[in-house]
Scaffold this active site. Sequence first.
Site, mmCIF file in Angstrom:
data_model
loop_
_atom_site.group_PDB
_atom_site.id
_atom_site.type_symbol
_atom_site.label_atom_id
_atom_site.label_comp_id
_atom_site.label_asym_id
_atom_site.label_seq_id
_atom_site.Cartn_x
_atom_site.Cartn_y
_atom_site.Cartn_z
ATOM 1 N N LYS A 112 17.651 -30.186 29.299
ATOM 2 C CA LYS A 112 16.837 -29.875 30.289
ATOM 3 C C LYS A 112 16.259 -30.813 31.384
ATOM 4 C CE LYS A 112 14.675 -25.480 28.490
ATOM 5 N NZ LYS A 112 13.745 -24.909 28.316
ATOM 6 N N LYS A 195 26.894 -23.601 24.606
ATOM 7 C CA LYS A 195 26.103 -22.262 24.341
ATOM 8 C C LYS A 195 25.882 -21.374 25.246
ATOM 9 C CE LYS A 195 21.435 -23.886 24.407
ATOM 10 N NZ LYS A 195 20.051 -23.844 23.964
ATOM 11 N N LYS A 198 20.521 -18.859 29.205
ATOM 12 C CA LYS A 198 19.487 -18.390 29.980
ATOM 13 C C LYS A 198 19.475 -18.786 31.521
ATOM 14 C CE LYS A 198 15.973 -17.440 26.599
ATOM 15 N NZ LYS A 198 14.510 -17.676 26.380
HETATM 16 P P1 TYM Z 1 14.826 -19.853 23.306
HETATM 17 O O1 TYM Z 1 13.647 -18.919 24.083
HETATM 18 O O2 TYM Z 1 15.407 -20.822 23.997
HETATM 19 O O3 TYM Z 1 15.729 -18.825 22.440
HETATM 20 C C1 TYM Z 1 15.196 -17.719 21.704
HETATM 21 C C2 TYM Z 1 16.051 -17.543 20.259
HETATM 22 O O4 TYM Z 1 17.535 -17.337 20.615
HETATM 23 C C3 TYM Z 1 18.383 -18.562 20.146
HETATM 24 N N1 TYM Z 1 19.337 -18.701 20.930
HETATM 25 C C4 TYM Z 1 20.885 -18.746 20.577
HETATM 26 N N2 TYM Z 1 21.224 -18.231 19.385
HETATM 27 C C5 TYM Z 1 22.590 -18.209 19.386
HETATM 28 N N3 TYM Z 1 23.542 -18.417 20.181
HETATM 29 C C6 TYM Z 1 22.991 -18.823 21.404
HETATM 30 N N4 TYM Z 1 23.795 -19.270 22.385
HETATM 31 C C7 TYM Z 1 21.429 -18.880 21.599
HETATM 32 N N5 TYM Z 1 20.778 -19.258 22.884
HETATM 33 C C8 TYM Z 1 19.550 -19.047 22.139
HETATM 34 C C9 TYM Z 1 17.448 -19.785 20.017
HETATM 35 O O5 TYM Z 1 17.877 -20.438 18.881
HETATM 36 C C10 TYM Z 1 16.214 -19.055 19.532
HETATM 37 O O6 TYM Z 1 16.102 -18.771 18.362
HETATM 38 N N6 TYM Z 1 11.944 -23.245 21.208
HETATM 39 C C11 TYM Z 1 12.439 -21.877 20.965
HETATM 40 C C12 TYM Z 1 11.221 -20.894 21.209
HETATM 41 C C13 TYM Z 1 10.018 -21.085 20.064
HETATM 42 C C14 TYM Z 1 10.125 -21.000 18.788
HETATM 43 C C15 TYM Z 1 8.939 -21.433 18.342
HETATM 44 C C16 TYM Z 1 11.074 -20.697 17.895
HETATM 45 C C17 TYM Z 1 8.897 -21.589 20.322
HETATM 46 N N7 TYM Z 1 8.303 -21.713 19.199
HETATM 47 C C18 TYM Z 1 8.512 -21.184 16.792
HETATM 48 C C19 TYM Z 1 10.696 -20.437 16.457
HETATM 49 C C20 TYM Z 1 9.815 -20.717 15.931
HETATM 50 C C21 TYM Z 1 13.267 -21.535 22.294
HETATM 51 O O7 TYM Z 1 13.160 -22.151 23.385
HETATM 52 O O8 TYM Z 1 13.965 -20.449 22.015
#
Ligand code: TYM
Length: 327
Positions: A112, A195, A198
């Site tokens: 990022k 991957k 978003k």
């Molecule tokens: P975020 O918002 O980027 O993504 C949300 C969830 O989607 C999963 N993900 C994917 N899984 C498979 N293939 C992909 N291409 C893909 N892109 C995204 C992510 O692994 C995630 O599970 N830091 C986290 C949010 C967060 C969080 C937490 C998660 C904040 N606090 C506590 C678990 C526990 C994040 O940025 O996810």
Amino acid sequence: MKKRIFSGIQPSGNLHLGNYLGAIKQWVDLQDEYETIFCVVDLHAITVPQDPEELRKKTLEIAKIYLASGIDPTKSTLFVQSQVQEHTELAWILNTLARLGDLEKMTQFKDKSEKNEKETVGVGLFDYPVLMASDILLYDTNVVPVGKDQMQHIELTRNLAERFNKRFGETFVIPEGKLSKEGALIMGLDDPTKKMSKSAPSEYNYIALSDTAETVHRKIKKAVTDSGSEIVYSDDKPALKNLINIYSLLSGKTTQDIEVMYVGKGYGDFKTDLAEVVVNFLAPFQERLANISDDDALAILESGAEKARELARIKMKQVREKIGLLV
Ligand code: TYM
């Protein structure tokens, strides 16, 4: 006693099939076996600039997406991170234990911040994994179902919890990450080495949960494929493997079943059917989403926040006592 699950998604960008297959789908399936808490992590979203009105809208929309996906508010607690203030308080305390060197190794931060000079990268973006650790540790979480890209943050969370426990005595549960088998990392349709994301520059990278049938067909038609013409599930064909994974997860067919179905057929037939499988998932999902009112979602979030606050308050009292704050 059931073990506890916590996970969350940021209200930024367009939610896509990767988010659904890597995270939300697992959550839905785990609701009976575990005590489940799901959060919309708005304070994580603001680590990069957000339009305030958009952020508010997106936060509510993510909660509705949870509900439309099958998260059941009678089984799971749903809330918005910023409505439970203990998250930021614990993040500050964990900051005093976190190490600069460890945070600098986080690949999500590196990705990022890549485009910016170090001098202009936000401190919040850098500190993001510590806030994530506080989300998880605040609730004595046993299991964190996420996509593979988040496993490094969970490792950091475990280290912080261990460091705290060692210094101040047993306080935090050491959580484990949990990956979905084939959905652990859904790759970009335009580039199977990256991957699905978003924040991808091209919309041909992802299928958004809000895409229309026409868009889905167009994107899948344009998806890159590997050399050859047979539909085989193999590491040598990463683009096809990714498409077969999506097909399998959304249709319930095994990857072997799919290979057998397309013996003697080519990419054209496979892609047309895959687009149909995706649309057959998205259309009813979008209909359920459209039928959830703002008021219903807000009421669910309010009662979820109340429950979460109660748990967080008890945990923070222990933490304050342990580290020597006046309580
Ligand atoms: P975020 O918002 O980027 O993504 C949300 C969830 O989607 C999963 N993900 C994917 N899984 C498979 N293939 C992909 N291409 C893909 N892109 C995204 C992510 O692994 C995630 O599970 N830091 C986290 C949010 C967060 C969080 C937490 C998660 C904040 N606090 C506590 C678990 C526990 C994040 O940025 O996810």
